[in-house]
Design an enzyme around this catalytic site. Structure first.
Site, PDB file in Angstrom:
ATOM      1  N   ASN A  25      -1.460  -0.027   7.219  1.00  0.00           N
ATOM      2  CA  ASN A  25      -2.391   0.091   6.091  1.00  0.00           C
ATOM      3  C   ASN A  25      -3.301  -1.127   6.004  1.00  0.00           C
ATOM      4  OD1 ASN A  25      -3.534   1.131   3.677  1.00  0.00           O
ATOM      5  ND2 ASN A  25      -2.240  -0.283   2.515  1.00  0.00           N
ATOM      6  N   GLU A  48       8.359   7.559  -3.516  1.00  0.00           N
ATOM      7  CA  GLU A  48       7.962   6.159  -3.324  1.00  0.00           C
ATOM      8  C   GLU A  48       9.067   5.240  -3.808  1.00  0.00           C
ATOM      9  OE1 GLU A  48       4.203   4.572  -4.991  1.00  0.00           O
ATOM     10  OE2 GLU A  48       4.997   2.567  -4.580  1.00  0.00           O
ATOM     11  N   GLY A  77       0.780  -1.237   0.000  1.00  0.00           N
ATOM     12  CA  GLY A  77       0.000   0.000   0.000  1.00  0.00           C
ATOM     13  C   GLY A  77       0.812   1.288   0.000  1.00  0.00           C
ATOM     14  N   LYS A  78       2.060   1.222  -0.447  1.00  0.00           N
ATOM     15  CA  LYS A  78       2.863   2.455  -0.493  1.00  0.00           C
ATOM     16  C   LYS A  78       2.198   3.514  -1.376  1.00  0.00           C
ATOM     17  CE  LYS A  78       6.509   0.429  -2.140  1.00  0.00           C
ATOM     18  NZ  LYS A  78       6.018  -0.968  -2.122  1.00  0.00           N
ATOM     19  N   THR A  79       1.776   3.098  -2.581  1.00  0.00           N
ATOM     20  CA  THR A  79       1.170   4.062  -3.504  1.00  0.00           C
ATOM     21  C   THR A  79      -0.154   4.581  -2.952  1.00  0.00           C
ATOM     22  OG1 THR A  79       2.189   2.892  -5.351  1.00  0.00           O
ATOM     23  CG2 THR A  79       0.412   4.406  -5.890  1.00  0.00           C
ATOM     24  N   ASP A 103       1.955   3.658 -10.941  1.00  0.00           N
ATOM     25  CA  ASP A 103       2.080   4.289  -9.620  1.00  0.00           C
ATOM     26  C   ASP A 103       2.309   5.786  -9.772  1.00  0.00           C
ATOM     27  OD1 ASP A 103       1.892   1.766  -8.570  1.00  0.00           O
ATOM     28  OD2 ASP A 103       3.784   1.839  -7.448  1.00  0.00           O
ATOM     29  N   PRO A 106      -7.449   3.230   6.740  1.00  0.00           N
ATOM     30  CA  PRO A 106      -8.481   2.200   6.552  1.00  0.00           C
ATOM     31  C   PRO A 106      -8.483   1.656   5.119  1.00  0.00           C
ATOM     32  CG  PRO A 106      -9.482   4.370   6.418  1.00  0.00           C
ATOM     33  CD  PRO A 106      -8.017   4.594   6.749  1.00  0.00           C
ATOM     34  N   LYS A 119       8.400   8.879  -8.084  1.00  0.00           N
ATOM     35  CA  LYS A 119       8.610   7.427  -8.059  1.00  0.00           C
ATOM     36  C   LYS A 119       9.790   7.254  -9.004  1.00  0.00           C
ATOM     37  CE  LYS A 119       7.275   2.893  -7.985  1.00  0.00           C
ATOM     38  NZ  LYS A 119       6.778   2.002  -6.923  1.00  0.00           N
ATOM     39  N   GLY A 143       8.995  -1.922  -3.835  1.00  0.00           N
ATOM     40  CA  GLY A 143       9.117  -3.019  -2.875  1.00  0.00           C
ATOM     41  C   GLY A 143       9.508  -2.499  -1.501  1.00  0.00           C
TER      42      GLY A 143
HETATM   43  N1  ATP Z   1      -5.965   1.056   2.142  1.00  0.00           N
HETATM   44  C1  ATP Z   1      -6.291   0.371   1.053  1.00  0.00           C
HETATM   45  N2  ATP Z   1      -7.582   0.237   0.688  1.00  0.00           N
HETATM   46  C2  ATP Z   1      -7.935  -0.437  -0.412  1.00  0.00           C
HETATM   47  N3  ATP Z   1      -7.077  -1.051  -1.230  1.00  0.00           N
HETATM   48  C3  ATP Z   1      -5.774  -0.946  -0.936  1.00  0.00           C
HETATM   49  C4  ATP Z   1      -5.315  -0.241   0.211  1.00  0.00           C
HETATM   50  N4  ATP Z   1      -3.975  -0.298   0.236  1.00  0.00           N
HETATM   51  C5  ATP Z   1      -3.614  -1.012  -0.832  1.00  0.00           C
HETATM   52  N5  ATP Z   1      -4.690  -1.405  -1.542  1.00  0.00           N
HETATM   53  C6  ATP Z   1      -4.671  -2.196  -2.788  1.00  0.00           C
HETATM   54  O1  ATP Z   1      -3.648  -3.181  -2.671  1.00  0.00           O
HETATM   55  C7  ATP Z   1      -2.854  -3.241  -3.853  1.00  0.00           C
HETATM   56  C8  ATP Z   1      -1.412  -2.858  -3.531  1.00  0.00           C
HETATM   57  O2  ATP Z   1      -1.387  -1.515  -3.070  1.00  0.00           O
HETATM   58  P1  ATP Z   1      -0.308  -0.476  -3.596  1.00  0.00           P
HETATM   59  O3  ATP Z   1      -0.233  -0.513  -5.080  1.00  0.00           O
HETATM   60  O4  ATP Z   1      -0.622   0.837  -2.966  1.00  0.00           O
HETATM   61  O5  ATP Z   1       0.993  -1.127  -2.961  1.00  0.00           O
HETATM   62  P2  ATP Z   1       2.538  -0.737  -3.158  1.00  0.00           P
HETATM   63  O6  ATP Z   1       3.208  -1.019  -1.885  1.00  0.00           O
HETATM   64  O7  ATP Z   1       2.607   0.634  -3.713  1.00  0.00           O
HETATM   65  O8  ATP Z   1       2.979  -1.794  -4.277  1.00  0.00           O
HETATM   66  P3  ATP Z   1       4.328  -1.744  -5.207  1.00  0.00           P
HETATM   67  O9  ATP Z   1       5.380  -2.440  -4.416  1.00  0.00           O
HETATM   68  O10 ATP Z   1       3.893  -2.523  -6.418  1.00  0.00           O
HETATM   69  O11 ATP Z   1       4.636  -0.313  -5.509  1.00  0.00           O
HETATM   70  C9  ATP Z   1      -3.518  -2.285  -4.845  1.00  0.00           C
HETATM   71  O12 ATP Z   1      -4.406  -3.021  -5.645  1.00  0.00           O
HETATM   72  C10 ATP Z   1      -4.277  -1.315  -3.970  1.00  0.00           C
HETATM   73  O13 ATP Z   1      -5.395  -0.783  -4.601  1.00  0.00           O
HETATM   74 MG    MG Z   2       3.445   1.282  -5.485  1.00  0.00          MG
END
Ligand code: ATP
Ligand code: MG
Length: 247
Positions: free
Chosen positions: A178, A118, A15-17, A56, A207, A38, A121
């Site tokens: 998250n 961002e 959920g970083k993004t 992202d 949330p 990013k 990983g």
């Molecule tokens: N708080 C949240 N509510 C709903 N969906 C979420 C939430 N956090 C993450 N997600 C969902 O989980 C998935 C991964 O989230 P996200 O892309 O933000 O992760 P990331 O850490 O940025 O991944 P990456 O390492 O690929 O950059 C996405 O499909 C996103 O929509």
């Molecule tokens: Mg991301």
């Protein structure tokens, strides 16, 4: 730029993004000029015009209200393979240059009040050979915010990352829990208190947000979620929040 943060995570897909988008939206809605970058995105889809599309970076740019900023500035290094940056670059016969990545971070954050970078990983993902996102944080003077995906495995990943940041002498601003699922399972329900015991209080708990559509109304929705979950003014002005990391 006064305050620049590296948003790292306990893993990929935690959920970083999503969390960065919410924080950036809130900062933008409060009138801060938000730097967003990013620097390296892998797993990019090929667009119709042959350009690699960094999903992202596109979302982050929208959230930060910087739609007019060129995407090349927000995400200068893009690769097709969904792998760690050093590996994805090698697959295309390219070697990233650490100082070029650091310069890209600095130029994307230079004209901002607060900036969010961002990673890809987790913290020790290699960018170039042994040069990791932790090294980038050090090179660019970024404070680190750790996004902890609330799922089974988070206790181990969160402690490893926090302990590593401390022993490396980097600045940990705090961690954000998250919520990855609409309904929480046993691990998600128990993690929050255990993380508090093991690490200290979080900066906040984000949330489950659901789908993000890149509209003005949705930016306001994300901003409101971040405002309820986190101390946005503290983050944007003093570089901290109410959560503290106990030694
Ligand atoms: N708080 C949240 N509510 C709903 N969906 C979420 C939430 N956090 C993450 N997600 C969902 O989980 C998935 C991964 O989230 P996200 O892309 O933000 O992760 P990331 O850490 O940025 O991944 P990456 O390492 O690929 O950059 C996405 O499909 C996103 O929509
Ligand atoms: Mg991301």
């Amino acid at each position: 730029v006064a305050r620049s943060f590296l948003i790292t995570g306990t893993d990929t897909g935690v959920g970083k993004t999503t969390v960065t988008s919410a924080i950036a939206a809130a900062a933008h809605c409060r009138g801060f000029r938000v730097g967003i970058v990013k620097p390296v995105e892998t797993g990019c889809e090929l667009g119709r015009d042959g350009e690699l599309i960094p999903a992202d970076a596109v979302q982050l740019r929208w959230a930060a209200g910087r739609e007019r900023a060129p995407l090349d500035r927000i995400c200068p290094f893009r690769f097709r393979a969904p792998l760690a940056p050093s590996v994805a670059a090698a697959a295309e016969g390219v070697a990233l240059d650490a100082s070029a990545v650091a310069r890209a971070v600095e130029s994307a954050t230079a004209d901002a009040d607060v900036a969010f970078v961002e990673g890809a990983g987790g913290l020790l993902v290699p960018l170039i050979g042994r040069f990791t996102f932790a090294d980038l944080a050090r090179a660019c003077g970024l404070r680190i915010i750790l996004v902890v995906g609330n799922r089974l495995g988070a206790l181990n990943h969160a402690q490893l990352t926090v302990d590593w940041i401390r022993s490396a002498g980097l600045t940990l601003c705090g961690y954000i829990v998250n919520t990855l699922q609409p309904t929480s399972d046993l691990a998600a329900r128990t993690n929050i208190d255990v993380l508090r015991d093991l690490i200290g209080p979080p900066l906040g708990i984000v949330p489950f947000i659901g789908m993000v559509t890149r509209t003005d109304a949705d930016r306001e929705r994300l901003a409101a979620i971040a405002e309820s979950a986190l101390d946005i003014p503290a983050l944007c002005t003093s570089g901290g929040g109410t959560g503290t990391i106990t030694a």
